[in-house]
Design an enzyme around this catalytic site. Structure first.
Site, PDB file in Angstrom:
ATOM      1  N   HIS A   1      -7.368 -13.472  -8.814  1.00 29.67           N
ATOM      2  CA  HIS A   1      -6.486 -14.623  -9.081  1.00 29.67           C
ATOM      3  C   HIS A   1      -7.040 -15.896  -8.444  1.00 29.67           C
ATOM      4  O   HIS A   1      -7.631 -15.857  -7.370  1.00 29.67           O
ATOM      5  CB  HIS A   1      -5.089 -14.373  -8.504  1.00 29.67           C
ATOM      6  CG  HIS A   1      -4.432 -13.147  -9.050  1.00 29.67           C
ATOM      7  ND1 HIS A   1      -3.143 -12.806  -8.752  1.00 29.67           N
ATOM      8  CD2 HIS A   1      -4.873 -12.175  -9.885  1.00 29.67           C
ATOM      9  CE1 HIS A   1      -2.824 -11.681  -9.367  1.00 29.67           C
ATOM     10  NE2 HIS A   1      -3.866 -11.278 -10.055  1.00 29.67           N
TER      11      HIS A   1
ATOM     12  N   HIS B   1       2.521  -1.478 -11.855  1.00 32.73           N
ATOM     13  CA  HIS B   1       1.231  -1.306 -12.520  1.00 32.73           C
ATOM     14  C   HIS B   1       1.245   0.091 -13.124  1.00 32.73           C
ATOM     15  O   HIS B   1       1.463   1.063 -12.393  1.00 32.73           O
ATOM     16  CB  HIS B   1       0.089  -1.428 -11.509  1.00 32.73           C
ATOM     17  CG  HIS B   1      -0.029  -2.796 -10.899  1.00 32.73           C
ATOM     18  ND1 HIS B   1      -1.001  -3.131  -9.990  1.00 32.73           N
ATOM     19  CD2 HIS B   1       0.709  -3.918 -11.094  1.00 32.73           C
ATOM     20  CE1 HIS B   1      -0.854  -4.405  -9.650  1.00 32.73           C
ATOM     21  NE2 HIS B   1       0.176  -4.899 -10.297  1.00 32.73           N
TER      22      HIS B   1
ATOM     23  N   GLU C   1       1.355 -15.796  -8.418  1.00 31.63           N
ATOM     24  CA  GLU C   1       0.747 -14.837  -7.479  1.00 31.63           C
ATOM     25  C   GLU C   1      -0.637 -15.363  -7.140  1.00 31.63           C
ATOM     26  O   GLU C   1      -1.635 -14.645  -7.176  1.00 31.63           O
ATOM     27  CB  GLU C   1       0.594 -13.464  -8.134  1.00 31.63           C
ATOM     28  CG  GLU C   1       1.862 -12.813  -8.596  1.00 31.63           C
ATOM     29  CD  GLU C   1       1.577 -11.513  -9.351  1.00 31.63           C
ATOM     30  OE1 GLU C   1       0.772 -11.532 -10.309  1.00 31.63           O
ATOM     31  OE2 GLU C   1       2.149 -10.492  -8.964  1.00 31.63           O
TER      32      GLU C   1
ATOM     33  N   HIS D   1      -4.580 -11.339 -15.770  1.00 33.17           N
ATOM     34  CA  HIS D   1      -4.948 -10.006 -16.261  1.00 33.17           C
ATOM     35  C   HIS D   1      -5.257 -10.008 -17.759  1.00 33.17           C
ATOM     36  O   HIS D   1      -6.249  -9.412 -18.177  1.00 33.17           O
ATOM     37  CB  HIS D   1      -3.824  -9.012 -15.976  1.00 33.17           C
ATOM     38  CG  HIS D   1      -3.565  -8.800 -14.516  1.00 33.17           C
ATOM     39  ND1 HIS D   1      -2.538  -8.014 -14.037  1.00 33.17           N
ATOM     40  CD2 HIS D   1      -4.199  -9.286 -13.420  1.00 33.17           C
ATOM     41  CE1 HIS D   1      -2.551  -8.026 -12.718  1.00 33.17           C
ATOM     42  NE2 HIS D   1      -3.546  -8.797 -12.317  1.00 33.17           N
TER      43      HIS D   1
ATOM     44  N   ASP E   1       0.768 -10.828 -17.191  1.00 31.95           N
ATOM     45  CA  ASP E   1       0.053 -11.540 -16.133  1.00 31.95           C
ATOM     46  C   ASP E   1      -1.084 -12.322 -16.789  1.00 31.95           C
ATOM     47  O   ASP E   1      -1.958 -11.743 -17.439  1.00 31.95           O
ATOM     48  CB  ASP E   1      -0.492 -10.504 -15.125  1.00 31.95           C
ATOM     49  CG  ASP E   1      -1.158 -11.133 -13.921  1.00 31.95           C
ATOM     50  OD1 ASP E   1      -2.040 -11.993 -14.114  1.00 31.95           O
ATOM     51  OD2 ASP E   1      -0.816 -10.751 -12.791  1.00 31.95           O
TER      52      ASP E   1
ATOM     53  N   ARG F   1       0.823  -1.211   0.000  1.00 39.20           N
ATOM     54  CA  ARG F   1       0.000   0.000   0.000  1.00 39.20           C
ATOM     55  C   ARG F   1       0.863   1.270   0.000  1.00 39.20           C
ATOM     56  O   ARG F   1       0.343   2.373   0.121  1.00 39.20           O
ATOM     57  CB  ARG F   1      -0.951   0.014   1.187  1.00 39.20           C
ATOM     58  CG  ARG F   1      -1.897  -1.175   1.191  1.00 39.20           C
ATOM     59  CD  ARG F   1      -3.270  -0.825   1.737  1.00 39.20           C
ATOM     60  NE  ARG F   1      -4.283  -1.636   1.098  1.00 39.20           N
ATOM     61  CZ  ARG F   1      -4.964  -1.268   0.008  1.00 39.20           C
ATOM     62  NH1 ARG F   1      -4.751  -0.100  -0.555  1.00 39.20           N
ATOM     63  NH2 ARG F   1      -5.862  -2.068  -0.519  1.00 39.20           N
TER      64      ARG F   1
ATOM     65  N   HIS G   1       3.624 -13.440 -14.974  1.00 34.77           N
ATOM     66  CA  HIS G   1       2.919 -13.807 -13.748  1.00 34.77           C
ATOM     67  C   HIS G   1       1.953 -14.928 -14.114  1.00 34.77           C
ATOM     68  O   HIS G   1       1.106 -14.738 -14.994  1.00 34.77           O
ATOM     69  CB  HIS G   1       2.111 -12.616 -13.211  1.00 34.77           C
ATOM     70  CG  HIS G   1       2.961 -11.563 -12.574  1.00 34.77           C
ATOM     71  ND1 HIS G   1       2.499 -10.288 -12.346  1.00 34.77           N
ATOM     72  CD2 HIS G   1       4.219 -11.615 -12.088  1.00 34.77           C
ATOM     73  CE1 HIS G   1       3.452  -9.588 -11.750  1.00 34.77           C
ATOM     74  NE2 HIS G   1       4.513 -10.367 -11.584  1.00 34.77           N
TER      75      HIS G   1
ATOM     76  N   GLU H   1       3.353  -3.892 -16.247  1.00 38.25           N
ATOM     77  CA  GLU H   1       2.532  -5.102 -16.160  1.00 38.25           C
ATOM     78  C   GLU H   1       1.263  -4.950 -16.990  1.00 38.25           C
ATOM     79  O   GLU H   1       0.625  -3.904 -16.988  1.00 38.25           O
ATOM     80  CB  GLU H   1       2.176  -5.386 -14.679  1.00 38.25           C
ATOM     81  CG  GLU H   1       1.364  -6.667 -14.520  1.00 38.25           C
ATOM     82  CD  GLU H   1       1.260  -7.143 -13.071  1.00 38.25           C
ATOM     83  OE1 GLU H   1       1.941  -6.584 -12.187  1.00 38.25           O
ATOM     84  OE2 GLU H   1       0.465  -8.069 -12.837  1.00 38.25           O
TER      85      GLU H   1
ATOM     86  N   HIS I   1       8.431  -5.958  -7.033  1.00 35.03           N
ATOM     87  CA  HIS I   1       7.125  -5.412  -7.428  1.00 35.03           C
ATOM     88  C   HIS I   1       6.893  -4.107  -6.668  1.00 35.03           C
ATOM     89  O   HIS I   1       6.991  -4.066  -5.455  1.00 35.03           O
ATOM     90  CB  HIS I   1       6.022  -6.435  -7.104  1.00 35.03           C
ATOM     91  CG  HIS I   1       4.713  -6.157  -7.789  1.00 35.03           C
ATOM     92  ND1 HIS I   1       4.061  -4.949  -7.693  1.00 35.03           N
ATOM     93  CD2 HIS I   1       3.931  -6.929  -8.589  1.00 35.03           C
ATOM     94  CE1 HIS I   1       2.936  -5.003  -8.398  1.00 35.03           C
ATOM     95  NE2 HIS I   1       2.841  -6.193  -8.962  1.00 35.03           N
TER      96      HIS I   1
ATOM     97  N   ASP J   1      -9.927  -9.128 -12.345  1.00 31.44           N
ATOM     98  CA  ASP J   1      -8.646  -9.297 -11.660  1.00 31.44           C
ATOM     99  C   ASP J   1      -8.780 -10.027 -10.320  1.00 31.44           C
ATOM    100  O   ASP J   1      -8.460  -9.477  -9.270  1.00 31.44           O
ATOM    101  CB  ASP J   1      -7.962  -7.928 -11.456  1.00 31.44           C
ATOM    102  CG  ASP J   1      -6.541  -8.089 -10.950  1.00 31.44           C
ATOM    103  OD1 ASP J   1      -6.055  -9.243 -10.864  1.00 31.44           O
ATOM    104  OD2 ASP J   1      -5.906  -7.064 -10.631  1.00 31.44           O
TER     105      ASP J   1
ATOM    106  N   TYR K   1       1.285  -1.348  -5.234  1.00 29.81           N
ATOM    107  CA  TYR K   1       0.282  -1.169  -6.283  1.00 29.81           C
ATOM    108  C   TYR K   1      -0.557   0.085  -6.116  1.00 29.81           C
ATOM    109  O   TYR K   1      -1.400   0.387  -6.942  1.00 29.81           O
ATOM    110  CB  TYR K   1      -0.597  -2.412  -6.454  1.00 29.81           C
ATOM    111  CG  TYR K   1      -1.137  -3.023  -5.192  1.00 29.81           C
ATOM    112  CD1 TYR K   1      -0.692  -4.270  -4.776  1.00 29.81           C
ATOM    113  CD2 TYR K   1      -2.097  -2.377  -4.428  1.00 29.81           C
ATOM    114  CE1 TYR K   1      -1.184  -4.854  -3.628  1.00 29.81           C
ATOM    115  CE2 TYR K   1      -2.597  -2.953  -3.283  1.00 29.81           C
ATOM    116  CZ  TYR K   1      -2.136  -4.190  -2.882  1.00 29.81           C
ATOM    117  OH  TYR K   1      -2.621  -4.762  -1.739  1.00 29.81           O
TER     118      TYR K   1
HETATM  119 ZN    ZN Z   1      -3.832  -9.187 -10.402  1.00 30.53          ZN
HETATM  120 FE    FE Z   2       0.456  -9.754 -11.583  1.00 31.94          FE
HETATM  121 FE    FE Z   3       1.022  -6.826 -10.161  1.00 30.87          FE
END
Ligand code: ZN
Ligand code: FE
Ligand code: FE
Length: 279
Positions: free
Chosen positions: A226, A107, A256, A179, A176, A37, A211, A142, A67, A224, A70
């Site tokens: 997973h 992202h 992920e 995604h 991904d 975050r 990913h 991504e 990463h 989105d 996000y």
């Molecule tokens: Zn995702």
């Molecule tokens: Fe991802």
């Molecule tokens: Fe990501």
């Protein structure tokens, strides 16, 4: 040999992540550079990094993926939020100088009703500004599911960003699977066509990592969410086709999926099992 790992918690440091990776049969891993975050990163522990680097060499861990949080939005409407994204990325990249060979995935952002064109412009502006700093790390955009005003919803949008970056020698893409499937690319029925489209629009040489995530929702759902490998709408067969595809099989793969370490260990074993012996 298949290069595969999963997302690991960075709270105990790099050596701990390296050991965890080996324990679950991984030879790479992904980690958040700081709290996902945002917020402050921990002090760099150079001793931990040195210990990690010799451990990684010994155990052939490579191509790890950092990463970005996000919540960073390179194309936020508010200038202060954009500055925060830039400062955080610069801080992350300056730390990654200590981890040669790592890449940095982020992202692209959300245009928050400014329109995708403005989004593209702001993101590429930031990447140009970052390039001026001369960091050595490869930065990856991504592919996103296209939730709300999310940028990177299709290959064209990513290429528009890349087109406006002056020096793209350290700019790549991380695909991904959840995604792109959520974004409407049918990798289940038409993997070959999707890859051809990627190649035509972006260029497959720009693809640097993947990913691997199954998806709870169906093709084009833009949700989105997973799912564990083989338990969602993508299915194990497609993951087999991906890890064995001549254009993909040498990329590093990162899970992920919603799993604990045992679950990741199982998924890595399954994917190693279905990967061709030649890989
Ligand atoms: Zn995702
Ligand atoms: Fe991802
Ligand atoms: Fe990501």
């Amino acid at each position: 040999m298949l290069r595969i790992g999963c997302h690991l918690s960075s709270s105990k440091g790099f050596l701990a992540m390296g050991k965890e990776a080996v324990k679950i049969g991984a030879n790479t891993f992904q980690f958040f550079t700081r709290n996902p975050r945002g917020g402050r990163a921990k002090e760099l522990n150079l001793e931990d990094i040195a210990a990690y680097r010799s451990f990684a060499e010994e155990h052939k861990i490579a191509e790890i993926l950092a990463h970005a949080p996000y919540t960073l939005n390179a194309c936020a409407k508010d200038q202060e939020l954009r500055q925060f994204a830039y400062d955080t990325m610069c801080d992350d990249l300056s730390r990654l100088e200590y981890l040669p060979g790592a890449s940095y995935n982020f992202h692209p952002g959300s245009h928050v009703k400014q329109g995708a064109e403005t989004g593209v412009q702001l993101i590429s502006e930031m990447l140009n500004k970052i390039n001026e700093k001369g960091y050595g790390t490869m930065i990856l955009l991504e592919t996103m599911a296209g939730k709300g005003t999310e940028m990177g919803r299709n290959f064209e949008e990513l290429q528009e960003i890349i087109d406006q970056v002056e020096d793209t020698s350290r700019l790549g893409v991380c695909m991904d699977t959840c995604h792109v499937f959520d974004g409407g690319y049918d990798i289940v029925e038409h993997l070959e066509q999707v890859l051809q489209e990627f190649d035509a629009v972006i260029g497959v040489e720009r693809l640097k990592a993947m990913h691997l995530n199954d998806s709870i929702y169906g093709l084009g759902s833009h949700k989105d969410r997973h799912e564990k490998i083989g338990e969602g709408k993508i299915g194990l067969k497609t993951f087999g086709a991906i890890v064995n595809h001549p254009k993909l099989k040498n990329l590093p793969f990162f899970l992920e999926t919603p799993n604990d370490l045992e679950g990741y260990k199982r998924e890595i074993a399954i994917l190693r099992e279905i990967a061709d012996a030649s890989n």
